[in-house]
Structures are given as C-alpha cells and as structure tokens.
Scaffold this active site. Structure first.
Site, mmCIF file in Angstrom:
data_model
loop_
_atom_site.group_PDB
_atom_site.id
_atom_site.type_symbol
_atom_site.label_atom_id
_atom_site.label_comp_id
_atom_site.label_asym_id
_atom_site.label_seq_id
_atom_site.Cartn_x
_atom_site.Cartn_y
_atom_site.Cartn_z
ATOM 1 N N LYS A 107 0.831 -1.206 0.000
ATOM 2 C CA LYS A 107 0.000 0.000 0.000
ATOM 3 C C LYS A 107 0.872 1.265 0.000
ATOM 4 O O LYS A 107 2.095 1.177 0.102
ATOM 5 C CB LYS A 107 -0.941 -0.030 1.203
ATOM 6 C CG LYS A 107 -1.881 -1.247 1.230
ATOM 7 C CD LYS A 107 -2.982 -1.162 0.200
ATOM 8 C CE LYS A 107 -3.642 -2.495 -0.119
ATOM 9 N NZ LYS A 107 -4.435 -3.100 0.919
HETATM 10 C C1 LIG Z 1 -5.520 -4.119 1.226
HETATM 11 C C2 LIG Z 1 -6.965 -3.880 1.297
HETATM 12 C C3 LIG Z 1 -7.734 -4.235 2.408
HETATM 13 C C4 LIG Z 1 -7.189 -5.046 3.557
HETATM 14 O O1 LIG Z 1 -6.142 -4.471 4.192
HETATM 15 P P1 LIG Z 1 -5.263 -5.315 5.241
HETATM 16 O O2 LIG Z 1 -4.498 -4.246 5.941
HETATM 17 O O3 LIG Z 1 -4.407 -6.229 4.434
HETATM 18 O O4 LIG Z 1 -6.196 -6.041 6.131
HETATM 19 C C5 LIG Z 1 -9.065 -3.917 2.432
HETATM 20 N N1 LIG Z 1 -9.644 -3.285 1.390
HETATM 21 C C6 LIG Z 1 -8.950 -2.952 0.292
HETATM 22 C C7 LIG Z 1 -9.642 -2.245 -0.817
HETATM 23 C C8 LIG Z 1 -7.595 -3.252 0.205
HETATM 24 O O5 LIG Z 1 -6.919 -2.935 -0.903
#
Ligand SMILES: *Cc1c(COP(=O)(O)O)cnc(C)c1O
Length: 382
Positions: free
Chosen positions: A184
């Site tokens: 991210k």
């Molecule tokens: C990555 C992601 C999540 C989950 O995030 P985590 O921190 O891995 O639990 C939820 N929604 C979207 C749209 C994502 O891209």
C-alpha cells in the site's frame, strides 16, 4: 519470481531502520507511546479528530461494523469490485453484504445510483471503496445515506493522502479505514488505521480494539490505571510500537511519494494513449486528488488476459488483477446466485494492473508501455 519490474515496492530506508531500533532499545514493543504519536499525527494529517491504529485494515473494517452495531438481519451495501475484506468484515458481524455495481469503465468506484437502487428497509450502512485512491462520489453518496438514515463507512485502504474538495478520503463518512500492508502507499508490514470525527464512536473503537477493556497495559505501566473492567466482547486488534514507528516515518514520506506516483501516472496516461490506443484507461479524468495507489488498464474486448499477463511476465514485468469480483467467489455464490452487476462484469473481465510505485523510473514506465503494446500485437490487437 525475480521480477525485473515488480507490481509494487516498498520505500524503506535508514529513517525506518532508526525508528525501529529506537523502539527496540526502549524495550517497550507493544502499543505504547509510539502508537499514540502515530495516531495523533495521522489524525492531524487527515484533518480529523480521532485516529485509532489497529493490526490491519480488515480489523479496522470489522471494528467499524461492530461500533455501528451491525448484526444479523442488517444489510450493508458494498462494491463487488474490491478486495474481499470489504465484504468479509460485514459477514463477521452476521450482517449481509449486498453488492452494488460500479459507475463505468472510466470510473470503477461504487455507483450512487445502484446504491440507491439496492436500499431496502434492512439497509443499515454503505461501505465505499476509493478504487486506486480515486474518490467515490461522496457528496451524492452521503446525500443518499442521509435521506435513508444509514451510515457510510469508507474503505480507504488505497487512499491515504487522497482528497476530494480538499477533504481527506476516509473522513467523509462516519468511519474511515486505512491499510498499511506492504504493497500500500504507506507500509508497516501489517497495519491499519481507523479515523472518525465522532467522540463516542472513537471510544467504542478503542475499547473494541483491546478486548472491550476499559484500560490497556500501557495505561497500567504508566501508573494511570491499576485495574480494568470489560464492557464489550472486544478483540485483540492492536498494532505494536515497532509498526507504529515505521508508520510515522512512512507518513512523513507519503506526500512526496504520492507526488511521484502522480507524475508516473501522468506519463502512463500520455504514452498509453499514444502507443496503445486499444486499451481503455480508467480515471483518465477524475475529480479530487488521488493517491495513485495503482494504475489499472482495460484490455480490448476479445483479448486473452491470461496470455497478455504471461507475455508481460516473460518480459519480467509483474501485473495483477484488481479485482476478481467478490460476488463471484465460491463462498459468496453460496448465497444469492442471481446477482447481476453488468459494469463490474465488464471491468473485472478486462482489467489488468500495471506496476506503479514511487521509485519506478520513467524509463521503466516506457518499457512497461512498450511491452504492453508488443503483448497486444502478439494477439493481433493494439
Ligand atoms: C488491502 C486492502 C484491504 C485489507 O487491508 P489489510 O491491511 O491487508 O487487512 C481492504 N480493502 C482494500 C480495498 C484493500 O486494498
């Protein structure tokens, strides 16, 4: 796989190393002063009152649903074109996700019109997801929500640093949820954050994050509390100070890194239009400032996506799909099998995500686009 150009990459350096080392040397590893500072800084950055750090964004989404007291019998409208966590979080509470379509091939965010069409007397909330960091139509979605007295949760996993009308994505609804997973825009390993402007919700979220306990170990270590009560069936969804320390540095770097992503995205748009006119480019024009989390393209109809991605792979370029639609997964098809989301279907069938990360070089973007062009030519398409 040893990719020449990976899909995403972290930006970690001496600042993160120093921050982690400082926590290690201090000797307090779990949620403590570093987490408190991270929360304050994130709240200030997003211009909201309360930020609550958690172990990941999935936990954040779950806590948001719990704090809004969603449960069996309730319906929550969600996009199908999202990561499965968006809908799973609803199911954890016993509530039912109801899938809404996206706006268009140009704007694969949840459609306000379809949200309105999916509202029933059981609808309690909407979860929007700012796809690739581009804003959903929040003014319209909030108006619909207000009219029907339902709550809006934002899955802002893609969107730290993104804004609409100058207001941070994640701070439009009742609660916003961010992810700091490694791929991210801000990476702490696992990690997530909740934001809210509502004091009562913030208290509830903090409480649910840590077993429903009225005080946490850190308070007792500091001598601020000596015992605790349990006032809710909470969870252990805490982050730790090692990750919070990394998060504080990543937050400092976010604006510059998002600006780099923006420049690379502009380059992508220009040369894709010029060299590969057959592909459609979502978010070519869009309101607000994105965080440019990913760069999606839509392959021409008739193109074999698997073959295309294999050709990219042979050139050492990693691509991905955002997303296989949630409502088509085996475990979701056990429910309602009649769901029809025509726009989601088109985008989900033709979408490919090209690499995008802050230190991707302009030369690499050119290589990626040239390889895209060649891969489509192999299939007699451009
Ligand atoms: C990555 C992601 C999540 C989950 O995030 P985590 O921190 O891995 O639990 C939820 N929604 C979207 C749209 C994502 O891209």
């Amino acid at each position: 796989m040893n990719w020449k150009i990976p899909l995403a990459d972290t930006d970690l350096g001496p600042e993160e190393e120093a921050a982690v080392l400082a926590v290690l040397r201090r000797g307090w590893l779990t949620m403590g002063e570093e987490t408190g500072a991270f929360e304050e800084e994130f709240a200030a950055f997003t211009g909201t009152k309360h930020a609550i750090a958690v172990t990941n964004c999935t936990a954040a989404l779950h806590l948001a649903c719990l704090a809004l007291e969603l449960g069996p019998g309730d319906e929550v409208i969600v996009p199908s074109l999202s990561f499965v966590a968006t809908a799973n979080a609803v199911r954890y509470t016993g509530a039912a996700p109801v899938f809404a379509d996206i706006v268009s091939e140009d704007d694969p965010c949840i459609s306000p019109e379809d949200i309105a069409a999916k509202i029933t007397e059981r609808t309690r909330a909407i979860i929007v997801m700012h796809y690739a960091g581009y804003a959903c139509d929040m003014p319209r979605i909030l108006a619909i929500a207000q009219q029907h007295e339902i709550t809006v949760i934002e899955d802002a996993a893609h969107a730290p640093g993104a804004t609409l009308d100058g207001r941070a994505l994640g701070t439009w609804g009742a609660v916003g949820c961010y992810s700091f997973f490694s791929n991210k825009n801000m990476a702490t390993g696992e990690g997530g954050m909740l934001v809210t402007g509502d004091e009562e919700l913030a208290l509830k979220l903090r409480n649910l994050r840590s077993h429903g306990m009225t005080t946490v170990t850190w308070d007792r270590h500091k001598g601020h509390a000596w015992s605790y009560d349990v006032i809710d069936a909470g969870y252990n969804y805490r982050i730790d100070d090692l990750r919070a320390a990394i998060g504080r540095v990543q937050l400092q770097k976010l604006a510059a890194n998002n600006a780099r992503r923006q420049k690379l995205n502009e380059q992508y748009l220009g040369i894709l239009q010029e060299l590969v006119p057959g592909v459609k480019i979502p978010f070519e024009h869009h309101r607000g400032t994105s965080s440019y989390h990913i760069r999606p393209i839509l392959l021409p109809p008739g193109c074999d996506r698997r073959q295309f991605m294999d050709a990219m792979k042979r050139a050492g370029i990693q691509t991905s799909i955002h997303y296989p639609p949630i409502h088509q997964f085996t475990d979701y098809r056990r429910g309602d099998n009649s769901i029809n989301l025509p726009v989601t279907k088109i985008v989900a069938a033709g979408e490919v995500t090209l690499p995008l990360y802050p230190h991707l070089s302009p030369k690499e973007v050119t290589t990626i686009v040239n390889t895209t062009r060649a891969a489509l030519r192999e299939q007699h398409m451009r």
